[in-house]
Design a protein around this motif. Structure first.
Motif, PDB file in Angstrom:
ATOM      1  N   PHE A  72      11.987  43.182  60.822  1.00  0.00           N
ATOM      2  CA  PHE A  72      11.362  44.504  60.844  1.00  0.00           C
ATOM      3  C   PHE A  72      12.291  45.456  61.593  1.00  0.00           C
ATOM      4  O   PHE A  72      12.883  45.101  62.599  1.00  0.00           O
ATOM      5  N   GLY A  73      12.433  46.678  61.100  1.00  0.00           N
ATOM      6  CA  GLY A  73      13.144  47.670  61.886  1.00  0.00           C
ATOM      7  C   GLY A  73      14.247  48.406  61.169  1.00  0.00           C
ATOM      8  O   GLY A  73      15.404  48.059  61.290  1.00  0.00           O
ATOM      9  N   THR A  74      13.869  49.436  60.415  1.00  0.00           N
ATOM     10  CA  THR A  74      14.876  50.272  59.767  1.00  0.00           C
ATOM     11  C   THR A  74      14.928  51.666  60.386  1.00  0.00           C
ATOM     12  O   THR A  74      15.743  52.478  59.996  1.00  0.00           O
ATOM     13  N   GLY A  75      14.032  51.924  61.328  1.00  0.00           N
ATOM     14  CA  GLY A  75      14.006  53.241  61.957  1.00  0.00           C
ATOM     15  C   GLY A  75      13.033  54.205  61.335  1.00  0.00           C
ATOM     16  O   GLY A  75      12.859  55.317  61.825  1.00  0.00           O
ATOM     17  N   THR A  76      12.377  53.813  60.252  1.00  0.00           N
ATOM     18  CA  THR A  76      11.464  54.738  59.583  1.00  0.00           C
ATOM     19  C   THR A  76      10.014  54.585  60.043  1.00  0.00           C
ATOM     20  O   THR A  76       9.206  55.469  59.799  1.00  0.00           O
ATOM     21  N   HIS A  77       9.672  53.489  60.701  1.00  0.00           N
ATOM     22  CA  HIS A  77       8.313  53.328  61.212  1.00  0.00           C
ATOM     23  C   HIS A  77       8.067  54.394  62.279  1.00  0.00           C
ATOM     24  O   HIS A  77       8.954  54.694  63.078  1.00  0.00           O
ATOM     25  N   PRO A  78       6.882  54.993  62.318  1.00  0.00           N
ATOM     26  CA  PRO A  78       6.631  56.088  63.266  1.00  0.00           C
ATOM     27  C   PRO A  78       6.936  55.743  64.733  1.00  0.00           C
ATOM     28  O   PRO A  78       7.521  56.561  65.446  1.00  0.00           O
TER      29      PRO A  78
END
Length: 113
Positions: free
Chosen positions: A25-31
């Motif tokens: 998890f973790g592309t930078g798009t999660h709020p």
């Protein structure tokens, strides 16, 4: 700016992170990740020690180093996340100096260093 390693890198002064989340998890798009990245950008952790709990792809740990942190511990309960963080660490260029070496420790259960 987080971007996959296969995309073209814009030629500007933004902080760039080549990021392949793999199976993590973790592309930078999660709020929440986006808000943390904005906070780090507005409050650079120059010379600080940072802990990234639930590091996923390592985006926050890598961003902290690129913004001036000198010691970062990244940890996650998912071994695939640790693999992704390690791989992203290898593909990211860190500026270092003898007076301020960069240290990024990636571990399943970090022990104090």
């Amino acid at each position: 700016m987080a971007q996959p390693p296969w995309s073209e890198t814009p030629d500007d002064d933004t902080v760039k992170i080549l990021l392949d989340p793999g199976l993590a998890f973790g592309t930078g798009t999660h709020p929440t990740t986006s808000l943390c990245l904005q906070w780090l950008d507005q409050n650079p952790p120059v010379g600080a020690s940072v802990i990234d709990y639930g590091c996923g792809s390592g985006i926050l740990a890598i961003a902290a180093i690129k913004l001036g942190a000198t010691h970062v511990q990244a940890t996650d309960i998912d071994p695939q996340a640790l693999t992704a963080t390690h791989d992203n660490k290898k593909r990211t260029a860190f500026k270092t100096s003898k007076s301020a070496p960069v240290f990024l420790k990636i571990c399943l259960r970090c022990k104090p260093t």
